[in-house]
Motif scaffolding. Structure first.
Motif, PDB file in Angstrom:
ATOM      1  N   LEU A  85      -5.655  14.160  -2.181  1.00 53.10           N
ATOM      2  CA  LEU A  85      -4.629  13.541  -1.349  1.00 53.10           C
ATOM      3  C   LEU A  85      -4.192  12.192  -1.914  1.00 53.10           C
ATOM      4  N   GLY A  86      -5.133  11.460  -2.526  1.00 51.82           N
ATOM      5  CA  GLY A  86      -4.762  10.203  -3.170  1.00 51.82           C
ATOM      6  C   GLY A  86      -3.795  10.437  -4.317  1.00 51.82           C
ATOM      7  N   HIS A 106      -0.418  11.375  -2.926  1.00 42.52           N
ATOM      8  CA  HIS A 106       0.284  10.186  -2.437  1.00 42.52           C
ATOM      9  C   HIS A 106       1.179   9.601  -3.527  1.00 42.52           C
ATOM     10  N   ALA A 124      -0.053  13.186   7.715  1.00 44.11           N
ATOM     11  CA  ALA A 124       0.944  12.366   7.031  1.00 44.11           C
ATOM     12  C   ALA A 124       1.006  10.963   7.629  1.00 44.11           C
ATOM     13  N   LEU A 127      -1.869   8.894   6.522  1.00 48.98           N
ATOM     14  CA  LEU A 127      -1.778   8.515   5.117  1.00 48.98           C
ATOM     15  C   LEU A 127      -0.633   7.543   4.843  1.00 48.98           C
ATOM     16  N   TRP A 137       2.642   8.183   5.276  1.00 52.37           N
ATOM     17  CA  TRP A 137       3.862   8.835   4.793  1.00 52.37           C
ATOM     18  C   TRP A 137       4.902   8.830   5.896  1.00 52.37           C
TER      19      TRP A 137
END
Length: 297
Positions: free
Chosen positions: A41-42, A45, A176, A179, A181
């Motif tokens: 996920l990093g 991103h 999302a 994170l 987003w």
């Protein structure tokens, strides 16, 4: 309308590459899989924030992937091609059918920045009280992003076991948001299986971490492919002379599929433009049919 110039450095080499150890390792414990999902996920991103990636188009393509999985989970036989037809070939007043409605809900969920109002359409078939409880979980909860998304899935399905796609839409929205987003990026929708959705507690969290890895890898691959294709479309755009070509190019860069009738040109000119873009290698005809065609990057 002016046709946008091609972005600089739009080849695959400019996108950050996912480290090989993320995909080559398969953790079994919750701790190991959580580490891998965090790394995946990093990396995603960086892709989601990359200026050269056609972000709207990426979200649309992932929404189609998620909708196809959701429709299969509901026991229906429609696949991606059927969903495209149901939505993109609709005439005014037509209904898309149950499968097409699921696809529309996924598309609506990724279209606008995450908010309670934007997600209301995805859960509009449920009571106002139920919607308020579910949507109240946005921005709430403790723990990491994947754990919070897992808790949303479990909460929704404990109330309504057949609301799988709603649970997945809200879970992707929670992920999302956690994170940072602005828009939802469908990951759990295409990564969790019906068997996974029957799990609870730690078993469900483990499944969600696995799904995050698999879907982040797929989203990264898809982003690289779409970035190359979008760069090609940008490169040929100056060759297009038709009035309205700039707006048409923008539609191709933001939608999974486009019917010629949806383009801002007269019908014959729209068909000629699509044929021209296919000949230039900038878009593809995605149905394989001689009529009722759809085109996409």
């Amino acid at each position: 309308m002016n046709i946008a110039r091609a972005p600089l450095n739009a080849d695959q080499g400019t996108l950050p590459r996912l480290p090989g150890w993320v995909t080559s390792r398969r953790g079994e414990s919750l701790e190991d899989v959580a580490f891998l999902s965090g790394a995946a996920l990093g990396h995603l991103h960086l892709v989601v924030m990359h200026a050269d990636v056609p972000q709207s188009l990426l979200r649309e393509r992932l929404a189609l992937r998620a909708a196809e999985a959701s429709v299969a989970q509901s026991g229906r036989s429609e696949r991606a091609a059927d969903l495209r037809d149901a939505v993109h070939l609709q005439r005014p007043g037509d209904l898309p059918g149950p499968a097409g409605e699921i696809y529309q809900q996924w598309r609506q969920a990724v279209e606008r920045p995450i908010s309670v109002a934007a997600l209301h359409r995805a859960v509009s078939t449920y009571s106002e009280t139920t919607r308020a409880v579910w949507l109240g979980r946005l921005g709430a909860g403790q723990g990491g992003p994947v754990g919070r998304a897992s808790a949303v899935i479990e909460a929704v399905l404990s109330d309504h076991p057949r609301a799988e796609h709603v649970a997945l839409i809200l879970a992707d929205a929670v992920l999302a948001q956690a994170l940072g987003w602005k828009h939802m990026v469908p990951l759990f929708g295409g990564g969790l299986t019906p068997r996974d959705l029957r799990k609870t507690g730690e078993a469900l969290r483990l499944a969600c971490h696995h799904a995050a890895v698999v879907s982040a890898v797929e989203a990264t691959r898809m982003a690289a492919d779409l970035t190359r294709r979008a760069a090609r479309l940008h490169a040929v755009a100056p060759k297009l002379r038709a009035k309205g070509a700039g707006a048409a190019v923008e539609m191709f860069l933001t939608r999974d599929s486009v019917a010629p009738s949806a383009l801002p040109l007269p019908d014959r000119a729209a068909r000629r433009l699509c044929d021209r873009l296919v000949a230039l290698g900038a878009v593809r005809e995605v149905t394989g049919r001689d009529s009722f065609r759809l085109y996409g990057v």
